[in-house]
Write a protein that holds these residues in place. Structure first.
Motif, PDB file in Angstrom:
ATOM      1  N   ALA A  44       0.977  -1.044   0.046  1.00 46.95           N
ATOM      2  CA  ALA A  44      -0.106  -0.180   0.023  1.00 46.95           C
ATOM      3  C   ALA A  44       0.901   1.286   0.151  1.00 46.95           C
ATOM      4  O   ALA A  44       0.524   2.282  -0.770  1.00 46.95           O
ATOM      5  N   LYS A  45       2.006   1.281   0.865  1.00 44.67           N
ATOM      6  CA  LYS A  45       2.619   2.311   0.826  1.00 44.67           C
ATOM      7  C   LYS A  45       3.600   2.524  -0.489  1.00 44.67           C
ATOM      8  O   LYS A  45       3.482   3.718  -1.051  1.00 44.67           O
ATOM      9  N   MET A  46       4.098   1.654  -1.048  1.00 38.70           N
ATOM     10  CA  MET A  46       4.631   1.793  -2.290  1.00 38.70           C
ATOM     11  C   MET A  46       3.591   2.358  -3.668  1.00 38.70           C
ATOM     12  O   MET A  46       3.848   3.011  -4.400  1.00 38.70           O
ATOM     13  N   ALA A  47       2.345   1.601  -3.283  1.00 33.61           N
ATOM     14  CA  ALA A  47       1.422   2.076  -4.359  1.00 33.61           C
ATOM     15  C   ALA A  47       0.974   3.389  -4.327  1.00 33.61           C
ATOM     16  O   ALA A  47       0.617   3.873  -5.468  1.00 33.61           O
ATOM     17  N   SER A  48       1.249   3.853  -3.272  1.00 33.53           N
ATOM     18  CA  SER A  48       0.954   5.445  -3.028  1.00 33.53           C
ATOM     19  C   SER A  48       1.975   6.215  -3.123  1.00 33.53           C
ATOM     20  O   SER A  48       1.607   7.568  -3.250  1.00 33.53           O
ATOM     21  N   GLY A  49       3.138   5.804  -3.761  1.00 34.18           N
ATOM     22  CA  GLY A  49       4.201   6.241  -4.357  1.00 34.18           C
ATOM     23  C   GLY A  49       5.253   7.174  -3.143  1.00 34.18           C
ATOM     24  O   GLY A  49       5.886   7.865  -3.531  1.00 34.18           O
ATOM     25  N   VAL A  50       5.045   6.173  -2.012  1.00 32.61           N
ATOM     26  CA  VAL A  50       5.995   6.347  -0.837  1.00 32.61           C
ATOM     27  C   VAL A  50       7.039   5.463  -1.057  1.00 32.61           C
ATOM     28  O   VAL A  50       6.665   4.142  -0.508  1.00 32.61           O
ATOM     29  N   PRO A  51       8.132   5.867  -0.964  1.00 28.71           N
ATOM     30  CA  PRO A  51       9.360   4.796  -0.746  1.00 28.71           C
ATOM     31  C   PRO A  51       9.255   3.910   0.720  1.00 28.71           C
ATOM     32  O   PRO A  51       8.935   4.536   1.632  1.00 28.71           O
ATOM     33  N   LEU A  52       9.718   2.764   0.415  1.00 30.37           N
ATOM     34  CA  LEU A  52      10.012   2.048   1.901  1.00 30.37           C
ATOM     35  C   LEU A  52      11.040   2.625   2.564  1.00 30.37           C
ATOM     36  O   LEU A  52      12.147   2.899   1.962  1.00 30.37           O
ATOM     37  N   THR A  53      10.925   2.533   3.984  1.00 31.89           N
ATOM     38  CA  THR A  53      12.056   2.592   4.653  1.00 31.89           C
ATOM     39  C   THR A  53      13.134   1.442   5.020  1.00 31.89           C
ATOM     40  O   THR A  53      12.166   0.329   4.796  1.00 31.89           O
ATOM     41  N   ASP A  54      13.987   1.470   5.583  1.00 38.29           N
ATOM     42  CA  ASP A  54      14.859   0.206   6.126  1.00 38.29           C
ATOM     43  C   ASP A  54      13.780  -0.367   6.977  1.00 38.29           C
ATOM     44  O   ASP A  54      13.863  -1.806   7.240  1.00 38.29           O
ATOM     45  N   GLU A  55      13.193   0.398   8.023  1.00 37.23           N
ATOM     46  CA  GLU A  55      12.188  -0.209   9.120  1.00 37.23           C
ATOM     47  C   GLU A  55      11.367  -1.308   8.500  1.00 37.23           C
ATOM     48  O   GLU A  55      11.039  -2.248   8.601  1.00 37.23           O
ATOM     49  N   ASP A  56      10.577  -0.395   7.142  1.00 35.01           N
ATOM     50  CA  ASP A  56       9.597  -1.379   6.467  1.00 35.01           C
ATOM     51  C   ASP A  56      10.158  -2.639   5.798  1.00 35.01           C
ATOM     52  O   ASP A  56       9.561  -3.532   5.760  1.00 35.01           O
ATOM     53  N   ARG A  57      11.432  -2.524   5.285  1.00 33.06           N
ATOM     54  CA  ARG A  57      11.913  -3.661   4.485  1.00 33.06           C
ATOM     55  C   ARG A  57      12.619  -4.935   5.232  1.00 33.06           C
ATOM     56  O   ARG A  57      12.558  -6.047   4.875  1.00 33.06           O
ATOM     57  N   GLY A  58      12.894  -4.566   6.544  1.00 29.15           N
ATOM     58  CA  GLY A  58      13.542  -5.613   7.651  1.00 29.15           C
ATOM     59  C   GLY A  58      13.052  -6.709   7.731  1.00 29.15           C
ATOM     60  O   GLY A  58      13.234  -8.070   7.453  1.00 29.15           O
ATOM     61  N   PRO A  59      11.686  -6.928   8.178  1.00 26.29           N
ATOM     62  CA  PRO A  59      10.740  -8.026   8.193  1.00 26.29           C
ATOM     63  C   PRO A  59      10.769  -8.704   6.688  1.00 26.29           C
ATOM     64  O   PRO A  59      10.704  -9.876   6.778  1.00 26.29           O
ATOM     65  N   TRP A  60      10.535  -7.813   5.699  1.00 25.68           N
ATOM     66  CA  TRP A  60      10.312  -8.654   4.312  1.00 25.68           C
ATOM     67  C   TRP A  60      11.530  -9.179   4.265  1.00 25.68           C
ATOM     68  O   TRP A  60      11.607 -10.509   3.508  1.00 25.68           O
ATOM     69  N   LEU A  61      12.797  -8.652   4.349  1.00 28.37           N
ATOM     70  CA  LEU A  61      14.170  -9.301   3.728  1.00 28.37           C
ATOM     71  C   LEU A  61      14.341 -10.731   4.412  1.00 28.37           C
ATOM     72  O   LEU A  61      14.593 -11.579   3.945  1.00 28.37           O
ATOM     73  N   ARG A  62      13.846 -10.493   5.839  1.00 28.67           N
ATOM     74  CA  ARG A  62      14.031 -11.797   6.636  1.00 28.67           C
ATOM     75  C   ARG A  62      13.218 -12.865   6.031  1.00 28.67           C
ATOM     76  O   ARG A  62      13.618 -13.924   6.052  1.00 28.67           O
ATOM     77  N   ILE A  63      12.046 -12.618   5.588  1.00 34.50           N
ATOM     78  CA  ILE A  63      11.311 -13.356   4.912  1.00 34.50           C
ATOM     79  C   ILE A  63      11.612 -14.124   3.554  1.00 34.50           C
ATOM     80  O   ILE A  63      11.784 -15.241   3.411  1.00 34.50           O
ATOM     81  N   VAL A  64      12.272 -13.189   2.963  1.00 33.07           N
ATOM     82  CA  VAL A  64      12.910 -13.587   1.646  1.00 33.07           C
ATOM     83  C   VAL A  64      13.954 -14.476   1.987  1.00 33.07           C
ATOM     84  O   VAL A  64      14.074 -15.594   1.250  1.00 33.07           O
ATOM     85  N   GLY A  65      14.891 -14.350   3.085  1.00 34.64           N
ATOM     86  CA  GLY A  65      16.140 -15.195   3.099  1.00 34.64           C
ATOM     87  C   GLY A  65      15.392 -16.358   3.800  1.00 34.64           C
ATOM     88  O   GLY A  65      15.821 -17.503   3.618  1.00 34.64           O
ATOM     89  N   GLU A  66      14.288 -16.455   4.712  1.00 33.66           N
ATOM     90  CA  GLU A  66      13.742 -17.702   4.991  1.00 33.66           C
ATOM     91  C   GLU A  66      13.045 -18.504   3.839  1.00 33.66           C
ATOM     92  O   GLU A  66      13.145 -19.743   4.194  1.00 33.66           O
ATOM     93  N   THR A  67      12.625 -17.740   2.948  1.00 32.14           N
ATOM     94  CA  THR A  67      12.042 -18.528   1.740  1.00 32.14           C
ATOM     95  C   THR A  67      13.294 -19.183   1.126  1.00 32.14           C
ATOM     96  O   THR A  67      13.039 -20.436   0.560  1.00 32.14           O
ATOM     97  N   LEU A  68      14.518 -18.444   0.672  1.00 32.85           N
ATOM     98  CA  LEU A  68      15.468 -19.058   0.160  1.00 32.85           C
ATOM     99  C   LEU A  68      16.171 -20.318   1.050  1.00 32.85           C
ATOM    100  O   LEU A  68      16.384 -21.437   0.439  1.00 32.85           O
ATOM    101  N   ALA A  69      16.055 -20.261   2.157  1.00 33.10           N
ATOM    102  CA  ALA A  69      16.665 -21.294   3.155  1.00 33.10           C
ATOM    103  C   ALA A  69      15.899 -22.345   3.021  1.00 33.10           C
ATOM    104  O   ALA A  69      16.399 -23.579   3.222  1.00 33.10           O
ATOM    105  N   GLY A  70      14.428 -22.344   3.048  1.00 33.15           N
ATOM    106  CA  GLY A  70      13.569 -23.424   3.278  1.00 33.15           C
ATOM    107  C   GLY A  70      12.556 -23.883   2.275  1.00 33.15           C
ATOM    108  O   GLY A  70      11.925 -24.789   2.454  1.00 33.15           O
ATOM    109  N   THR A  71      12.711 -23.285   1.014  1.00 27.71           N
ATOM    110  CA  THR A  71      11.422 -23.409   0.327  1.00 27.71           C
ATOM    111  C   THR A  71      11.608 -24.829  -0.455  1.00 27.71           C
ATOM    112  O   THR A  71      10.396 -25.550  -0.450  1.00 27.71           O
ATOM    113  N   ALA A  72      12.617 -25.349  -0.965  1.00 35.34           N
ATOM    114  CA  ALA A  72      12.590 -26.781  -1.462  1.00 35.34           C
ATOM    115  C   ALA A  72      14.159 -27.252  -1.227  1.00 35.34           C
ATOM    116  O   ALA A  72      15.103 -26.642  -1.444  1.00 35.34           O
ATOM    117  N   PRO A  73      14.144 -28.578  -1.218  1.00 34.69           N
ATOM    118  CA  PRO A  73      15.419 -28.989  -0.845  1.00 34.69           C
ATOM    119  C   PRO A  73      16.497 -29.020  -2.185  1.00 34.69           C
ATOM    120  O   PRO A  73      17.500 -29.003  -2.047  1.00 34.69           O
TER     121      PRO A  73
END
Length: 168
Positions: A44-73
């Motif tokens: 919603a923030k990006m769609a409204s034209g507002v850049p994400l902050t590092d605080e916004d990105r932190g939890p998302w980046l951890r999810i990206v890392g968890e996805t890389l670590a555990g998605t498929a063997p």
């Protein structure tokens, strides 16, 4: 074959999803679009034209890392902007051994590509903030940097050759 963990990275419009899907197919691993991992508040923030902050990105980046670590063997390819070294470090903290494929192009080409994507949540107006934030891959980071002017199939093949465990 060893497990493959690859992030196809770059600013919006660089072709992360297109190249990432082709790369995943070539490597025989699943593909995940990191945009789908953003919490609704980030979208919603990006769609409204507002850049994400590092605080916004932190939890998302951890999810990206968890996805890389555990998605498929066998591994996974994830499309994710990963613009700063600190962001890539957060991903690597969750998924050590991740390789990054940075897609780079001119502002004009990137803006043209973004404008041609009707209905995408990321507006062209945020391109300059992404370019200002971008910290290219550094020599001590596992990965490859490519110009997006090439055909997506060729980019995917070049990345596959660079990251395939059997080639290393």
């Amino acid at each position: 074959m060893d497990r493959v963990q690859v992030v196809v990275m770059g600013v919006s419009g660089s072709g992360k999803t297109t190249v990432g899907e082709r790369l995943a197919a070539e490597l025989g691993v699943p593909f995940v679009d990191g945009d789908a991992l953003h919490p609704p508040a980030n979208v919603a923030k990006m769609a409204s034209g507002v850049p994400l902050t590092d605080e916004d990105r932190g939890p998302w980046l951890r999810i990206v890392g968890e996805t890389l670590a555990g998605t498929a063997p066998e591994g996974v390819v994830v499309a994710c902007s990963a613009l700063k070294r600190a962001y890539r470090d957060l991903i690597r903290a969750e998924a050590p051994g991740t390789a990054f494929a940075e897609l780079d192009g001119s502002r004009e080409l990137l803006a043209e590509r973004m404008a041609a994507r009707p209905g995408h949540f990321m507006p062209v107006s945020l391109l300059d903030s992404q370019l200002a934030t971008l910290e290219p891959l550094q020599q001590d980071e596992a990965g490859i940097r490519l110009d997006v002017g090439g055909a997506p199939e060729q980019l995917a093949s070049t990345i596959a050759a660079a990251v395939s465990p059997s080639v290393r």
